[in-house]
Design a protein around this motif. Sequence first.
Motif, PDB file in Angstrom:
ATOM      1  N   ASN A  75      22.410 -41.478 154.788  1.00  0.00           N
ATOM      2  CA  ASN A  75      22.014 -41.275 156.084  1.00  0.00           C
ATOM      3  C   ASN A  75      23.118 -40.146 156.527  1.00  0.00           C
ATOM      4  OD1 ASN A  75      21.675 -41.141 158.794  1.00  0.00           O
ATOM      5  ND2 ASN A  75      21.031 -43.280 159.002  1.00  0.00           N
ATOM      6  N   LEU A  76      22.635 -39.092 156.879  1.00  0.00           N
ATOM      7  CA  LEU A  76      23.751 -37.984 157.172  1.00  0.00           C
ATOM      8  C   LEU A  76      23.595 -37.732 158.568  1.00  0.00           C
ATOM      9  CD1 LEU A  76      22.307 -35.437 154.498  1.00  0.00           C
ATOM     10  CD2 LEU A  76      24.256 -36.983 154.472  1.00  0.00           C
ATOM     11  N   GLY A  77      22.911 -38.670 159.343  1.00  0.00           N
ATOM     12  CA  GLY A  77      22.968 -38.529 160.854  1.00  0.00           C
ATOM     13  C   GLY A  77      22.029 -37.374 161.385  1.00  0.00           C
ATOM     14  N   ALA A  78      21.864 -37.490 162.743  1.00  0.00           N
ATOM     15  CA  ALA A  78      21.159 -36.256 163.496  1.00  0.00           C
ATOM     16  C   ALA A  78      19.654 -36.313 162.754  1.00  0.00           C
ATOM     17  CB  ALA A  78      21.624 -35.011 163.389  1.00  0.00           C
ATOM     18  N   GLY A  79      19.131 -37.434 162.300  1.00  0.00           N
ATOM     19  CA  GLY A  79      17.638 -37.528 161.821  1.00  0.00           C
ATOM     20  C   GLY A  79      17.697 -37.207 160.144  1.00  0.00           C
ATOM     21  N   PHE A  80      18.782 -36.587 159.786  1.00  0.00           N
ATOM     22  CA  PHE A  80      18.692 -36.225 158.198  1.00  0.00           C
ATOM     23  C   PHE A  80      19.054 -37.483 157.454  1.00  0.00           C
ATOM     24  CE2 PHE A  80      19.216 -32.212 160.247  1.00  0.00           C
ATOM     25  CZ  PHE A  80      18.569 -31.352 159.616  1.00  0.00           C
ATOM     26  N   ARG A  81      18.385 -37.531 156.116  1.00  0.00           N
ATOM     27  CA  ARG A  81      18.806 -38.295 155.024  1.00  0.00           C
ATOM     28  C   ARG A  81      18.787 -37.457 153.767  1.00  0.00           C
ATOM     29  NH1 ARG A  81      14.528 -43.372 155.441  1.00  0.00           N
ATOM     30  NH2 ARG A  81      12.794 -41.803 155.247  1.00  0.00           N
ATOM     31  N   ALA A  82      19.272 -38.094 152.718  1.00  0.00           N
ATOM     32  CA  ALA A  82      19.409 -37.406 151.443  1.00  0.00           C
ATOM     33  C   ALA A  82      18.862 -38.717 150.018  1.00  0.00           C
ATOM     34  CB  ALA A  82      20.441 -36.393 151.092  1.00  0.00           C
ATOM     35  N   GLY A  83      18.133 -38.018 149.213  1.00  0.00           N
ATOM     36  CA  GLY A  83      17.997 -39.208 148.209  1.00  0.00           C
ATOM     37  C   GLY A  83      17.420 -38.329 147.124  1.00  0.00           C
ATOM     38  N   LEU A  84      16.779 -39.283 146.112  1.00  0.00           N
ATOM     39  CA  LEU A  84      15.599 -38.925 145.083  1.00  0.00           C
ATOM     40  C   LEU A  84      14.239 -39.219 145.451  1.00  0.00           C
ATOM     41  CD1 LEU A  84      18.205 -40.133 142.213  1.00  0.00           C
ATOM     42  CD2 LEU A  84      17.474 -37.657 142.921  1.00  0.00           C
ATOM     43  N   THR A  85      13.429 -38.495 144.855  1.00  0.00           N
ATOM     44  CA  THR A  85      11.928 -38.658 144.997  1.00  0.00           C
ATOM     45  C   THR A  85      11.604 -38.708 143.203  1.00  0.00           C
ATOM     46  OG1 THR A  85      11.592 -37.760 147.137  1.00  0.00           O
ATOM     47  CG2 THR A  85       9.722 -37.679 145.484  1.00  0.00           C
ATOM     48  N   GLY A  86      10.586 -39.726 143.159  1.00  0.00           N
ATOM     49  CA  GLY A  86      10.270 -39.718 141.623  1.00  0.00           C
ATOM     50  C   GLY A  86       8.727 -40.338 141.557  1.00  0.00           C
ATOM     51  N   GLY A  87       7.926 -39.840 140.676  1.00  0.00           N
ATOM     52  CA  GLY A  87       6.761 -40.406 140.713  1.00  0.00           C
ATOM     53  C   GLY A  87       5.859 -39.603 139.382  1.00  0.00           C
ATOM     54  N   LEU A  88       4.495 -39.669 139.515  1.00  0.00           N
ATOM     55  CA  LEU A  88       3.573 -38.763 138.669  1.00  0.00           C
ATOM     56  C   LEU A  88       2.832 -37.950 139.607  1.00  0.00           C
ATOM     57  CD1 LEU A  88       2.242 -42.050 136.817  1.00  0.00           C
ATOM     58  CD2 LEU A  88       3.919 -40.229 136.142  1.00  0.00           C
ATOM     59  N   MET A  89       2.739 -36.618 138.943  1.00  0.00           N
ATOM     60  CA  MET A  89       1.859 -35.521 139.464  1.00  0.00           C
ATOM     61  C   MET A  89       0.791 -35.005 138.422  1.00  0.00           C
ATOM     62  SD  MET A  89       5.002 -33.596 141.163  1.00  0.00           S
ATOM     63  CE  MET A  89       4.080 -32.774 142.444  1.00  0.00           C
ATOM     64  N   THR A  90      -0.182 -34.477 138.823  1.00  0.00           N
ATOM     65  CA  THR A  90      -1.081 -33.685 137.958  1.00  0.00           C
ATOM     66  C   THR A  90      -1.207 -32.146 138.243  1.00  0.00           C
ATOM     67  OG1 THR A  90      -2.949 -34.049 139.386  1.00  0.00           O
ATOM     68  CG2 THR A  90      -2.583 -35.693 137.874  1.00  0.00           C
ATOM     69  N   GLY A  91      -2.164 -31.691 137.291  1.00  0.00           N
ATOM     70  CA  GLY A  91      -2.392 -30.292 137.300  1.00  0.00           C
ATOM     71  C   GLY A  91      -1.239 -29.157 136.959  1.00  0.00           C
ATOM     72  N   TYR A  92      -0.294 -29.325 136.296  1.00  0.00           N
ATOM     73  CA  TYR A  92       0.628 -28.492 135.829  1.00  0.00           C
ATOM     74  C   TYR A  92       0.634 -28.072 134.223  1.00  0.00           C
ATOM     75  CZ  TYR A  92       2.572 -28.819 140.329  1.00  0.00           C
ATOM     76  OH  TYR A  92       2.903 -28.734 141.521  1.00  0.00           O
ATOM     77  N   HIS A  93       1.228 -27.293 133.988  1.00  0.00           N
ATOM     78  CA  HIS A  93       1.082 -26.822 132.478  1.00  0.00           C
ATOM     79  C   HIS A  93       1.374 -27.883 131.512  1.00  0.00           C
ATOM     80  CE1 HIS A  93       2.212 -22.742 133.821  1.00  0.00           C
ATOM     81  NE2 HIS A  93       3.549 -23.024 134.200  1.00  0.00           N
ATOM     82  N   GLU A  94       0.617 -27.777 130.348  1.00  0.00           N
ATOM     83  CA  GLU A  94       0.799 -28.691 129.055  1.00  0.00           C
ATOM     84  C   GLU A  94       0.445 -30.032 129.124  1.00  0.00           C
ATOM     85  OE1 GLU A  94       1.319 -26.778 126.361  1.00  0.00           O
ATOM     86  OE2 GLU A  94       1.356 -25.018 127.490  1.00  0.00           O
ATOM     87  N   SER A  95       0.096 -30.622 129.991  1.00  0.00           N
ATOM     88  CA  SER A  95       0.175 -31.972 130.201  1.00  0.00           C
ATOM     89  C   SER A  95      -0.715 -32.229 131.553  1.00  0.00           C
ATOM     90  CB  SER A  95       1.521 -32.670 130.324  1.00  0.00           C
ATOM     91  OG  SER A  95       1.311 -34.148 130.322  1.00  0.00           O
ATOM     92  N   PRO A  96      -1.790 -33.223 131.386  1.00  0.00           N
ATOM     93  CA  PRO A  96      -2.568 -33.888 132.279  1.00  0.00           C
ATOM     94  C   PRO A  96      -1.544 -34.371 133.419  1.00  0.00           C
ATOM     95  CG  PRO A  96      -2.827 -35.000 130.437  1.00  0.00           C
ATOM     96  CD  PRO A  96      -1.968 -34.117 130.015  1.00  0.00           C
ATOM     97  N   VAL A  97      -0.593 -35.132 133.100  1.00  0.00           N
ATOM     98  CA  VAL A  97       0.118 -35.978 134.127  1.00  0.00           C
ATOM     99  C   VAL A  97       1.682 -35.732 133.748  1.00  0.00           C
ATOM    100  CG1 VAL A  97       0.567 -38.368 134.984  1.00  0.00           C
ATOM    101  CG2 VAL A  97      -1.631 -37.892 134.549  1.00  0.00           C
ATOM    102  N   ILE A  98       2.187 -35.532 134.700  1.00  0.00           N
ATOM    103  CA  ILE A  98       3.796 -35.290 134.573  1.00  0.00           C
ATOM    104  C   ILE A  98       4.712 -36.177 135.359  1.00  0.00           C
ATOM    105  CG2 ILE A  98       3.651 -33.038 133.543  1.00  0.00           C
ATOM    106  CD1 ILE A  98       4.835 -32.322 136.424  1.00  0.00           C
ATOM    107  N   ALA A  99       5.704 -36.789 134.642  1.00  0.00           N
ATOM    108  CA  ALA A  99       6.587 -37.606 135.661  1.00  0.00           C
ATOM    109  C   ALA A  99       7.646 -36.457 136.138  1.00  0.00           C
ATOM    110  CB  ALA A  99       7.489 -38.332 134.652  1.00  0.00           C
ATOM    111  N   THR A 100       7.937 -36.941 137.500  1.00  0.00           N
ATOM    112  CA  THR A 100       9.137 -35.974 138.096  1.00  0.00           C
ATOM    113  C   THR A 100      10.209 -36.947 138.807  1.00  0.00           C
ATOM    114  OG1 THR A 100       9.361 -34.180 139.875  1.00  0.00           O
ATOM    115  CG2 THR A 100       7.944 -35.995 140.144  1.00  0.00           C
ATOM    116  N   LEU A 101      11.394 -36.225 138.862  1.00  0.00           N
ATOM    117  CA  LEU A 101      12.651 -36.819 139.509  1.00  0.00           C
ATOM    118  C   LEU A 101      13.123 -35.597 140.219  1.00  0.00           C
ATOM    119  CD1 LEU A 101      14.251 -39.379 140.340  1.00  0.00           C
ATOM    120  CD2 LEU A 101      15.679 -39.130 138.309  1.00  0.00           C
ATOM    121  N   MET A 102      13.469 -35.522 141.582  1.00  0.00           N
ATOM    122  CA  MET A 102      13.841 -34.579 142.325  1.00  0.00           C
ATOM    123  C   MET A 102      14.999 -34.923 143.468  1.00  0.00           C
ATOM    124  SD  MET A 102      10.154 -32.710 142.972  1.00  0.00           S
ATOM    125  CE  MET A 102       9.257 -34.319 143.636  1.00  0.00           C
ATOM    126  N   PRO A 103      15.903 -34.048 143.640  1.00  0.00           N
ATOM    127  CA  PRO A 103      16.704 -34.582 144.903  1.00  0.00           C
ATOM    128  C   PRO A 103      15.701 -34.124 146.122  1.00  0.00           C
ATOM    129  CG  PRO A 103      17.509 -32.571 143.399  1.00  0.00           C
ATOM    130  CD  PRO A 103      16.490 -33.107 142.781  1.00  0.00           C
TER     131      PRO A 103
END
Length: 148
Positions: free
Chosen positions: A84-112
């Motif tokens: 929790n960075l204050g003033a409404g800001f917070r930071a972390g990680l997002t992860g899950g599954l997505m479709t529609g990209y190169h070479e694979s029907p479903v991809i896993a993702t992990l993003m700041p």
Amino acid sequence: MKARKLWVALLAASGFAMPAGAAEFISVGGFSYHFERDLGHNEFNYGLGYERDVNEEWTWSAGVYKNSLRRASFYGLANWYPLNLGAGFRAGLTGGLMTGYHESPVIATLMPTLEWRGEVLALQSYVVPTIKPYVDGAVVLQFKFAFR
């Protein structure tokens, strides 16, 4: 078709397990800025999504948007905000599954992830890593509107 029905059932069931006062958002997509500028990506990524708080650190989201390859992408994500960075800001990680990209029907993702939340409007920014040949990296800005 079976996978789509399973996703719908899981999302519906997870809504019943959330606290009654949890914040809920509708996302409308946003913009992306790709690291490799000469690949001709679509950088206006409109869509429609739903996000709901699990608690103060965790949310989940699901939706569809027009991705940088000009394809429909479906996603199911968990967002973790331990900082929790204050003033409404917070930071972390997002992860899950997505479709529609190169070479694979479903991809896993992990993003700041960085989020700012106001009373009605929220902005969420991801850094999508370049993972060739599957994903071309970018910084993404998403717009969300609270409805509860």
